[in-house]
Design an enzyme around this catalytic site. Structure first.
Site, short mmCIF file in Angstrom:
data_model
loop_
_atom_site.label_atom_id
_atom_site.label_comp_id
_atom_site.label_asym_id
_atom_site.label_seq_id
_atom_site.Cartn_x
_atom_site.Cartn_y
_atom_site.Cartn_z
N LYS A 32 -5.63 -16.63 -7.09
CA LYS A 32 -4.22 -16.49 -6.70
C LYS A 32 -3.66 -17.77 -6.13
CE LYS A 32 -3.60 -11.55 -6.09
NZ LYS A 32 -3.10 -10.47 -5.25
N LYS B 238 0.74 -7.28 -12.97
CA LYS B 238 2.19 -7.22 -12.80
C LYS B 238 2.78 -8.61 -12.66
CE LYS B 238 0.70 -5.21 -8.46
NZ LYS B 238 0.48 -3.91 -7.90
N LYS C 48 -6.80 -10.27 -17.39
CA LYS C 48 -6.53 -8.96 -16.79
C LYS C 48 -5.05 -8.58 -16.96
CE LYS C 48 -6.25 -8.53 -12.38
NZ LYS C 48 -6.40 -8.53 -10.93
P1 TYM Z 1 -3.76 -4.34 -6.38
O1 TYM Z 1 -2.45 -3.93 -5.81
O2 TYM Z 1 -3.85 -5.65 -7.08
O3 TYM Z 1 -4.25 -3.23 -7.40
C1 TYM Z 1 -4.29 -1.86 -7.01
C2 TYM Z 1 -5.47 -1.17 -7.69
O4 TYM Z 1 -5.33 -1.27 -9.11
C3 TYM Z 1 -6.51 -1.84 -9.66
N1 TYM Z 1 -6.14 -2.68 -10.80
C4 TYM Z 1 -6.70 -2.59 -12.00
N2 TYM Z 1 -7.67 -1.79 -12.47
C5 TYM Z 1 -8.02 -1.94 -13.77
N3 TYM Z 1 -7.45 -2.86 -14.59
C6 TYM Z 1 -6.47 -3.70 -14.16
N4 TYM Z 1 -5.90 -4.57 -14.98
C7 TYM Z 1 -6.05 -3.58 -12.80
N5 TYM Z 1 -5.13 -4.23 -12.05
C8 TYM Z 1 -5.20 -3.67 -10.83
C9 TYM Z 1 -7.12 -2.68 -8.54
O5 TYM Z 1 -8.49 -2.90 -8.74
C10 TYM Z 1 -6.82 -1.82 -7.33
O6 TYM Z 1 -7.79 -0.80 -7.19
N6 TYM Z 1 -6.33 -5.67 -2.32
C11 TYM Z 1 -5.88 -4.56 -3.12
C12 TYM Z 1 -5.07 -3.55 -2.36
C13 TYM Z 1 -5.71 -3.06 -1.11
C14 TYM Z 1 -6.74 -2.10 -1.02
C15 TYM Z 1 -6.97 -1.92 0.37
C16 TYM Z 1 -7.49 -1.42 -1.97
C17 TYM Z 1 -5.36 -3.41 0.16
N7 TYM Z 1 -6.12 -2.73 1.06
C18 TYM Z 1 -7.96 -1.06 0.83
C19 TYM Z 1 -8.48 -0.54 -1.50
C20 TYM Z 1 -8.71 -0.37 -0.12
C21 TYM Z 1 -5.03 -5.08 -4.26
O7 TYM Z 1 -4.45 -6.14 -4.19
O8 TYM Z 1 -4.92 -4.22 -5.30
#
Ligand code: TYM
Length: 346
Positions: free
Chosen positions: A123, A209, A206
């Site tokens: 990132k 968004k 991947k």
């Molecule tokens: P974030 O917002 O990037 O994504 C949210 C969830 O979606 C999953 N994900 C995907 N899974 C499969 N294929 C993809 N292309 C894909 N893109 C996103 C992510 O693996 C995630 O599960 N740091 C985290 C948010 C967070 C969090 C937490 C998660 C903050 N605190 C505590 C679990 C527990 C994040 O940025 O996810």
């Protein structure tokens, strides 16, 4: 009776997970996370789900868009099947304990651990000097999100595995440094056929968004026509589908579409190939488009309906935050006691 016979402290099963409301949610978020959040809720385990707006601001967000995206993400959760009575659903900034425990964990996590986080490197890109301190510290806040609830299971997509492992390291170091068994070591739960959904334009990247190309992803707000069109135009190769998963080796776009089909159908890639072996994408894509529209279009329609009443969404998030706070506060207070803070306000 000696204390040796006392039962060891055990942690009741509790699920916590979060999604950033930075821009709209994608098919990747849905298959890798949201759909599985609903399954966990429906298994009857206690489930706590958070729209992590404090994580979102680790890169600059337009305030009006952030507010809109937070409400829209809440609508997506509900439209996908999260019941705000059975699950706790809230946005992170309404429960101040996240930031407070996040600070404590900034003091537990080691720089060497943070330096290994691959997502920061991705990132921050080439100009890491210009990245925010928050982006760097973010995995410690994520650990706080999870451990504030003594969560034991964290359903996530494959890209968050390293952060959940760091959470375990932080919990173990805290317990060790203070001689307690206070935090559980939560397990990442990375299951299903689509733990890493790839871009529709490039099967080695991947689905995200933040990709500049809207054609690379399916948004949960896309209507039936947009969903079908993006699948029809998805990059593929000229070969027919193989009869076994090994045959997808070296064919990232084919593998991605098969995985998406399997996840949407609640099936496995092997079963999908049993059905479509020998067929080309000219036959497979319309079937995938039909399935995707069947599963996703009702979600986007329901989201639009819910978004017509943002005040109701705000009420749901407020109530969720009250319930989250009731679990989190005592755990935070106990943490402060363990580390030696004077807490004299009663
Ligand atoms: P974030 O917002 O990037 O994504 C949210 C969830 O979606 C999953 N994900 C995907 N899974 C499969 N294929 C993809 N292309 C894909 N893109 C996103 C992510 O693996 C995630 O599960 N740091 C985290 C948010 C967070 C969090 C937490 C998660 C903050 N605190 C505590 C679990 C527990 C994040 O940025 O996810």
């Amino acid at each position: 009776m000696t204390d040796d016979n006392a039962p060891k402290p055990r942690f009741a099963p509790r699920v916590f997970s979060g999604i950033q409301p930075s821009g709209g949610l994608t098919l990747g978020n849905y298959l890798g996370a949201l759909k599985r959040f609903v399954e966990k809720q429906d298994e009857g385990i206690e489930t706590i789900y958070c729209l992590v707006d404090m994580h979102a601001i680790t890169v600059w967000q337009d305030p009006a868009k952030l507010r809109h995206a937070t409400r829209e993400a809440a609508a997506a959760f509900i439209a996908a099947g999260i019941d705000p009575e059975r699950s706790v659903l809230f946005n992170q900034s309404q429960v101040g304990a996240h930031a407070e425990l996040g600070w404590v964990f900034n003091c537990i996590a080691r720089l060497g651990w943070m330096n290994r986080m691959t997502q920061f490197k991705d990132k921050a890109g080439k100009n890491a000097e210009a990245a925010s301190l928050g982006l760097y510290a973010y995995p410690a806040l994520m650990a706080a999100d999870i451990l504030l609830y003594h969560a034991t299971e964290v359903p996530v997509g494959d890209d968050q595995k390293q952060h959940v492992e760091l959470t375990r390291d932080i919990a173990a170091k805290f317990n060790h440094d203070y001689g307690v068994e206070f935090f559980p070591l939560p397990a990442p739960v990375i299951e299903g056929a689509a733990t890493r959904v790839m871009s529709l334009r490039d099967g080695t990247k991947k689905m995200s968004k933040s990709d500049p190309s809207d054609a690379s992803r399916i948004n949960l707000t896309d209507d039936a026509d947009a969903i079908a069109q993006k699948i029809r135009r998805a990059k593929t190769d000229p070969d027919p589908l193989p009869d076994a998963v090994e045959g997808l080796e070296g064919r990232p776009e084919a593998r991605n579409l098969v995985n998406i089909y399997a996840a949407l159908a609640g099936s496995t890639p092997a079963a999908v190939l049993d059905e479509f072996a020998g067929q080309g994408f000219g036959a497979f894509k319309p079937r995938l488009a039909d399935l995707a529209v069947d599963r996703l279009a009702p979600i986007s329609r329901e989201m639009a309906r819910l978004m017509a009443d943002p005040a109701e969404i705000d009420r749901i998030l407020a109530r969720g935050a009250d319930r989250a706070e009731a679990i989190a506060r005592p755990i935070l207070e106990r943490t402060f006691e363990i580390i030696g803070m004077v807490r004299s306000r009663g």
